[in-house]
Design a protein around this motif. Structure first.
Motif, PDB file in Angstrom:
ATOM      1  N   GLU A 102     -12.382   5.535 -20.233  1.00  0.00           N
ATOM      2  CA  GLU A 102     -12.347   5.425 -21.762  1.00  0.00           C
ATOM      3  C   GLU A 102     -11.151   4.808 -22.289  1.00  0.00           C
ATOM      4  N   ALA A 103      -9.836   4.910 -21.824  1.00  0.00           N
ATOM      5  CA  ALA A 103      -8.593   4.330 -22.071  1.00  0.00           C
ATOM      6  C   ALA A 103      -8.685   2.790 -22.032  1.00  0.00           C
ATOM      7  N   VAL A 104      -9.161   2.427 -20.947  1.00  0.00           N
ATOM      8  CA  VAL A 104      -9.342   0.963 -20.428  1.00  0.00           C
ATOM      9  C   VAL A 104     -10.306   0.207 -21.560  1.00  0.00           C
ATOM     10  N   GLU A 105     -11.275   0.964 -21.726  1.00  0.00           N
ATOM     11  CA  GLU A 105     -12.530   0.413 -22.612  1.00  0.00           C
ATOM     12  C   GLU A 105     -11.887   0.224 -24.141  1.00  0.00           C
ATOM     13  N   LYS A 106     -11.296   1.353 -24.373  1.00  0.00           N
ATOM     14  CA  LYS A 106     -10.372   1.062 -25.782  1.00  0.00           C
ATOM     15  C   LYS A 106      -9.636  -0.013 -25.889  1.00  0.00           C
ATOM     16  N   GLU A 107      -8.872  -0.607 -25.020  1.00  0.00           N
ATOM     17  CA  GLU A 107      -7.794  -1.662 -24.787  1.00  0.00           C
ATOM     18  C   GLU A 107      -8.440  -3.018 -24.620  1.00  0.00           C
ATOM     19  N   PHE A 109      -3.321   7.691 -24.291  1.00  0.00           N
ATOM     20  CA  PHE A 109      -3.154   8.827 -23.338  1.00  0.00           C
ATOM     21  C   PHE A 109      -3.821  10.198 -24.126  1.00  0.00           C
ATOM     22  N   ALA A 110      -3.102  10.192 -25.353  1.00  0.00           N
ATOM     23  CA  ALA A 110      -3.384  11.603 -26.115  1.00  0.00           C
ATOM     24  C   ALA A 110      -4.859  11.795 -26.348  1.00  0.00           C
ATOM     25  N   ASP A 111      -5.337  10.482 -26.778  1.00  0.00           N
ATOM     26  CA  ASP A 111      -6.892  10.477 -27.248  1.00  0.00           C
ATOM     27  C   ASP A 111      -7.609  10.973 -25.849  1.00  0.00           C
ATOM     28  N   VAL A 112      -7.506  10.542 -24.644  1.00  0.00           N
ATOM     29  CA  VAL A 112      -8.183  10.723 -23.470  1.00  0.00           C
ATOM     30  C   VAL A 112      -7.775  11.983 -22.763  1.00  0.00           C
ATOM     31  N   PHE A 113      -6.781  12.533 -22.966  1.00  0.00           N
ATOM     32  CA  PHE A 113      -6.346  13.583 -22.358  1.00  0.00           C
ATOM     33  C   PHE A 113      -6.035  14.697 -23.456  1.00  0.00           C
ATOM     34  N   ARG A 171      -5.414  21.660 -13.608  1.00  0.00           N
ATOM     35  CA  ARG A 171      -4.690  21.299 -14.680  1.00  0.00           C
ATOM     36  C   ARG A 171      -5.260  19.805 -15.171  1.00  0.00           C
ATOM     37  N   LEU A 172      -5.422  19.090 -14.111  1.00  0.00           N
ATOM     38  CA  LEU A 172      -5.915  17.677 -14.662  1.00  0.00           C
ATOM     39  C   LEU A 172      -7.329  17.819 -15.405  1.00  0.00           C
ATOM     40  N   ILE A 173      -8.261  18.811 -14.904  1.00  0.00           N
ATOM     41  CA  ILE A 173      -9.666  18.950 -15.701  1.00  0.00           C
ATOM     42  C   ILE A 173      -9.325  19.494 -17.127  1.00  0.00           C
ATOM     43  N   SER A 174      -8.314  20.567 -17.028  1.00  0.00           N
ATOM     44  CA  SER A 174      -7.960  21.085 -18.327  1.00  0.00           C
ATOM     45  C   SER A 174      -7.147  19.988 -19.397  1.00  0.00           C
ATOM     46  N   TRP A 175      -6.452  19.227 -19.052  1.00  0.00           N
ATOM     47  CA  TRP A 175      -6.012  18.126 -19.734  1.00  0.00           C
ATOM     48  C   TRP A 175      -7.093  17.374 -20.480  1.00  0.00           C
ATOM     49  N   ARG A 176      -8.224  17.122 -19.675  1.00  0.00           N
ATOM     50  CA  ARG A 176      -9.232  16.379 -20.019  1.00  0.00           C
ATOM     51  C   ARG A 176      -9.889  17.135 -21.058  1.00  0.00           C
ATOM     52  N   ARG A 177     -10.409  18.235 -20.696  1.00  0.00           N
ATOM     53  CA  ARG A 177     -11.155  19.025 -21.661  1.00  0.00           C
ATOM     54  C   ARG A 177     -10.825  20.688 -21.152  1.00  0.00           C
ATOM     55  N   PRO A 178      -9.972  21.275 -22.139  1.00  0.00           N
ATOM     56  CA  PRO A 178      -9.576  22.645 -21.600  1.00  0.00           C
ATOM     57  C   PRO A 178     -10.877  23.551 -21.412  1.00  0.00           C
ATOM     58  N   ARG A 179     -11.889  23.590 -22.420  1.00  0.00           N
ATOM     59  CA  ARG A 179     -13.075  24.371 -22.084  1.00  0.00           C
ATOM     60  C   ARG A 179     -13.871  24.171 -21.165  1.00  0.00           C
ATOM     61  N   THR A 180     -13.972  22.915 -20.663  1.00  0.00           N
ATOM     62  CA  THR A 180     -14.517  22.653 -19.151  1.00  0.00           C
ATOM     63  C   THR A 180     -13.669  23.297 -18.225  1.00  0.00           C
TER      64      THR A 180
END
Length: 222
Positions: free
Chosen positions: A67-72, A141-145, A195-204
């Motif tokens: 997602e970040a790479v596509e944005k850029e 970063f903040a957008d995708v995590f 932690r990595l999953i939560s940073w991406r989507r806490p509810r997941t």
């Protein structure tokens, strides 16, 4: 629940695994062959339990990076030379080469989605290095995590992801090669993946807590 193994069952397992591999479990149990069999079964169960957690973790980080790479770099980022040349290109023999990995996949695969599926786990880890901060992570970063620890700077959070992926990649490789993982700090491994999953989507991450089996399996170690 403890198992009851016959001497023949233990001998058969040793023959299947090989004596040197079974010896790893014997050393841990001070030569207790029944205990070694119990430990092997538990190691198999906890490896299986981690597979689900690692699957979600890898998908979470990989898709955030995409997602970040596509944005850029746009939806055809896999064909963008600027992006390719921003990747490391080590000349040391046997060193992983993310630039080569991308260019080779892009040459033979028709879409970005196919490329994503074929790139090695190490490729995504290598995106979380300092060199990508100015153009990629400082911006996106903040957008995708969105669930990341905001007490950290973006550079610190990105470095944490790199470190977590390095640890988890080694765990993943051991599991994939049927190696023992009982000597690892598996609580730490679990915390890193969550932690990595939560940073991406806490509810997941919260949803995964309701059915993951790592936690009860860790508690049942013989």
């Amino acid at each position: 629940m403890p198992h009851q193994f016959t001497p023949q069952e233990i001998a058969d397992l040793e023959a299947v695994l090989s004596a040197p591999r079974f010896a790893t479990y014997l050393r841990e149990t001070d030569g207790d062959r029944h205990g070694a069999m119990e430990l092997y079964c538990w190691n198999t169960n906890v490896s299986s339990a981690f597979y689900v957690l690692l699957q979600f973790c890898e998908l979470a980080v990989r898709n955030a990076a995409v997602e970040a790479v596509e944005k850029e770099f746009g939806e055809n980022w896999h064909l963008n030379r600027g992006f390719a040349y921003s990747l490391k290109n080590p000349t040391k023999r046997n060193a992983y080469n993310p630039r080569n990995d991308l260019t080779q996949c892009a040459k033979r695969l028709p879409t970005a989605g196919k490329v994503v599926a074929e790139l090695k786990f190490a490729f995504w880890q290598h995106l979380f290095v300092t060199a990508h901060d100015p153009r990629l992570w400082d911006q996106h970063f903040a957008d995708v995590f969105p669930g990341h620890d905001t007490t950290l700077t973006i550079a610190q959070a990105r470095a944490q992801i790199y470190q977590d992926l390095d640890v988890l990649r080694r765990l993943r490789n051991r599991i994939a090669h049927h190696e023992p993982i009982f000597a690892r700090d598996l609580d730490d491994d679990q915390n890193r993946a969550r932690r990595l999953i939560s940073w991406r989507r806490p509810r997941t991450a919260a949803w995964l807590d309701t059915f993951e089996t790592v936690t009860p399996t860790l508690r049942s170690r013989p």
